[in-house]
Design a protein around this motif. Sequence first.
Motif, PDB file in Angstrom:
ATOM      1  N   LEU A  47      25.253 -37.089 -25.731  1.00 15.39           N
ATOM      2  CA  LEU A  47      25.463 -35.690 -25.387  1.00 15.39           C
ATOM      3  C   LEU A  47      25.198 -35.477 -23.904  1.00 15.39           C
ATOM      4  O   LEU A  47      24.192 -35.930 -23.369  1.00 15.39           O
ATOM      5  CB  LEU A  47      24.541 -34.791 -26.223  1.00 15.39           C
ATOM      6  CG  LEU A  47      24.710 -33.295 -26.029  1.00 15.39           C
ATOM      7  CD1 LEU A  47      26.107 -32.841 -26.448  1.00 15.39           C
ATOM      8  CD2 LEU A  47      23.658 -32.536 -26.829  1.00 15.39           C
ATOM      9  N   ILE A  48      26.086 -34.791 -23.238  1.00 19.82           N
ATOM     10  CA  ILE A  48      25.976 -34.480 -21.815  1.00 19.82           C
ATOM     11  C   ILE A  48      25.746 -32.985 -21.687  1.00 19.82           C
ATOM     12  O   ILE A  48      26.510 -32.177 -22.222  1.00 19.82           O
ATOM     13  CB  ILE A  48      27.266 -34.873 -21.049  1.00 19.82           C
ATOM     14  CG1 ILE A  48      27.576 -36.350 -21.260  1.00 19.82           C
ATOM     15  CG2 ILE A  48      27.159 -34.506 -19.594  1.00 19.82           C
ATOM     16  CD1 ILE A  48      26.512 -37.294 -20.777  1.00 19.82           C
ATOM     17  N   THR A  49      24.683 -32.599 -20.995  1.00 18.26           N
ATOM     18  CA  THR A  49      24.443 -31.168 -20.796  1.00 18.26           C
ATOM     19  C   THR A  49      25.440 -30.645 -19.775  1.00 18.26           C
ATOM     20  O   THR A  49      25.595 -31.216 -18.696  1.00 18.26           O
ATOM     21  CB  THR A  49      23.009 -30.911 -20.306  1.00 18.26           C
ATOM     22  OG1 THR A  49      22.778 -31.680 -19.142  1.00 18.26           O
ATOM     23  CG2 THR A  49      22.004 -31.275 -21.359  1.00 18.26           C
ATOM     24  N   PRO A  50      26.140 -29.577 -20.099  1.00 13.52           N
ATOM     25  CA  PRO A  50      27.151 -29.055 -19.180  1.00 13.52           C
ATOM     26  C   PRO A  50      26.499 -28.425 -17.962  1.00 13.52           C
ATOM     27  O   PRO A  50      25.443 -27.817 -18.039  1.00 13.52           O
ATOM     28  CB  PRO A  50      27.898 -28.008 -20.008  1.00 13.52           C
ATOM     29  CG  PRO A  50      26.941 -27.627 -21.087  1.00 13.52           C
ATOM     30  CD  PRO A  50      26.057 -28.817 -21.333  1.00 13.52           C
ATOM     31  N   ASP A  51      27.155 -28.605 -16.814  1.00 11.48           N
ATOM     32  CA  ASP A  51      26.725 -27.954 -15.584  1.00 11.48           C
ATOM     33  C   ASP A  51      27.244 -26.534 -15.576  1.00 11.48           C
ATOM     34  O   ASP A  51      27.951 -26.103 -16.481  1.00 11.48           O
ATOM     35  CB  ASP A  51      27.315 -28.674 -14.359  1.00 11.48           C
ATOM     36  CG  ASP A  51      26.614 -30.000 -14.113  1.00 11.48           C
ATOM     37  OD1 ASP A  51      25.482 -30.163 -14.599  1.00 11.48           O
ATOM     38  OD2 ASP A  51      27.215 -30.853 -13.445  1.00 11.48           O
ATOM     39  N   ALA A  52      26.918 -25.847 -14.508  1.00 15.30           N
ATOM     40  CA  ALA A  52      27.537 -24.540 -14.295  1.00 15.30           C
ATOM     41  C   ALA A  52      29.042 -24.771 -14.204  1.00 15.30           C
ATOM     42  O   ALA A  52      29.481 -25.836 -13.798  1.00 15.30           O
ATOM     43  CB  ALA A  52      27.011 -23.927 -13.012  1.00 15.30           C
ATOM     44  N   PRO A  53      29.852 -23.793 -14.598  1.00 18.00           N
ATOM     45  CA  PRO A  53      31.292 -23.996 -14.539  1.00 18.00           C
ATOM     46  C   PRO A  53      31.734 -24.323 -13.121  1.00 18.00           C
ATOM     47  O   PRO A  53      31.147 -23.865 -12.152  1.00 18.00           O
ATOM     48  CB  PRO A  53      31.876 -22.668 -15.013  1.00 18.00           C
ATOM     49  CG  PRO A  53      30.754 -21.703 -15.008  1.00 18.00           C
ATOM     50  CD  PRO A  53      29.480 -22.472 -15.030  1.00 18.00           C
ATOM     51  N   ALA A  67      32.298 -43.028 -17.360  1.00 21.69           N
ATOM     52  CA  ALA A  67      32.241 -42.548 -18.740  1.00 21.69           C
ATOM     53  C   ALA A  67      33.066 -41.271 -18.833  1.00 21.69           C
ATOM     54  O   ALA A  67      32.788 -40.295 -18.139  1.00 21.69           O
ATOM     55  CB  ALA A  67      30.797 -42.283 -19.142  1.00 21.69           C
ATOM     56  N   LEU A  68      34.093 -41.281 -19.663  1.00 21.40           N
ATOM     57  CA  LEU A  68      34.931 -40.105 -19.889  1.00 21.40           C
ATOM     58  C   LEU A  68      34.183 -39.138 -20.785  1.00 21.40           C
ATOM     59  O   LEU A  68      33.681 -39.513 -21.848  1.00 21.40           O
ATOM     60  CB  LEU A  68      36.250 -40.516 -20.543  1.00 21.40           C
ATOM     61  CG  LEU A  68      37.182 -39.389 -20.977  1.00 21.40           C
ATOM     62  CD1 LEU A  68      37.659 -38.588 -19.761  1.00 21.40           C
ATOM     63  CD2 LEU A  68      38.359 -39.944 -21.752  1.00 21.40           C
ATOM     64  N   VAL A  69      34.101 -37.879 -20.357  1.00 22.04           N
ATOM     65  CA  VAL A  69      33.386 -36.857 -21.125  1.00 22.04           C
ATOM     66  C   VAL A  69      34.407 -35.927 -21.780  1.00 22.04           C
ATOM     67  O   VAL A  69      35.265 -35.357 -21.109  1.00 22.04           O
ATOM     68  CB  VAL A  69      32.432 -36.046 -20.210  1.00 22.04           C
ATOM     69  CG1 VAL A  69      31.754 -34.942 -21.002  1.00 22.04           C
ATOM     70  CG2 VAL A  69      31.409 -36.960 -19.568  1.00 22.04           C
ATOM     71  N   VAL A  70      34.309 -35.800 -23.104  1.00 22.41           N
ATOM     72  CA  VAL A  70      35.155 -34.893 -23.871  1.00 22.41           C
ATOM     73  C   VAL A  70      34.237 -34.085 -24.779  1.00 22.41           C
ATOM     74  O   VAL A  70      33.427 -34.663 -25.515  1.00 22.41           O
ATOM     75  CB  VAL A  70      36.197 -35.671 -24.716  1.00 22.41           C
ATOM     76  CG1 VAL A  70      37.011 -34.714 -25.574  1.00 22.41           C
ATOM     77  CG2 VAL A  70      37.095 -36.517 -23.828  1.00 22.41           C
TER      78      VAL A  70
END
Length: 187
Positions: A122-128, A25-28
């Motif tokens: 919606l994907i929760t962002p990880d730490a950078p 799954a491509l996340v944008v």
Amino acid sequence: MVRYIAEDGEDAQTFYEQKPKAYLALVVNNRINKVIPIHDAVEVGRDKANTIVVSDQKVSRNHANVTVYDETALVTDHGSANGTYVNNLYIKQSTRLQDEDKIRFGDTLFIFMISEPELNKLITPDAPAPSDEQVRHDDRANSSIVSFSNAQNFSIVWIALGCIALIIVTLIAVLAFLLGGLFAGGF
């Protein structure tokens, strides 16, 4: 499903498409933008001959591949210039994937999934992700993953060993001074 009908209209065959073994799954912008089914293997890179063509300048022409077997999935980097990351950890060898692992090629993020994900989820962002300066590549190590936190731990160990060595040298010098004073004055 695909149905083939011959020109004379009498010969008909139905073909059923094989169910994908997994999905990328491509996340944008923290949302699933596109879902790519994986039947066996997909090649990822900037070159148009790849299964998944990524227009990201940090992605090599033939960057990596994702292969799905019956019970296992592996991601393998092809010696790309900017590396491949699984869950923000730099990989050096083929790495086994688990459901919902995040794979980063350059600045492009995919999520590996066993079941078909829904678009716009919606994907929760990880730490950078760690910067290039933070990632340490130690070719002598047999570990397939080396991260910045491991490099910090190694530094702390070396500093502690250095302090212990300095204390031992100081104690030997003091002992030599004391023993030298005893021998010079008494025997």
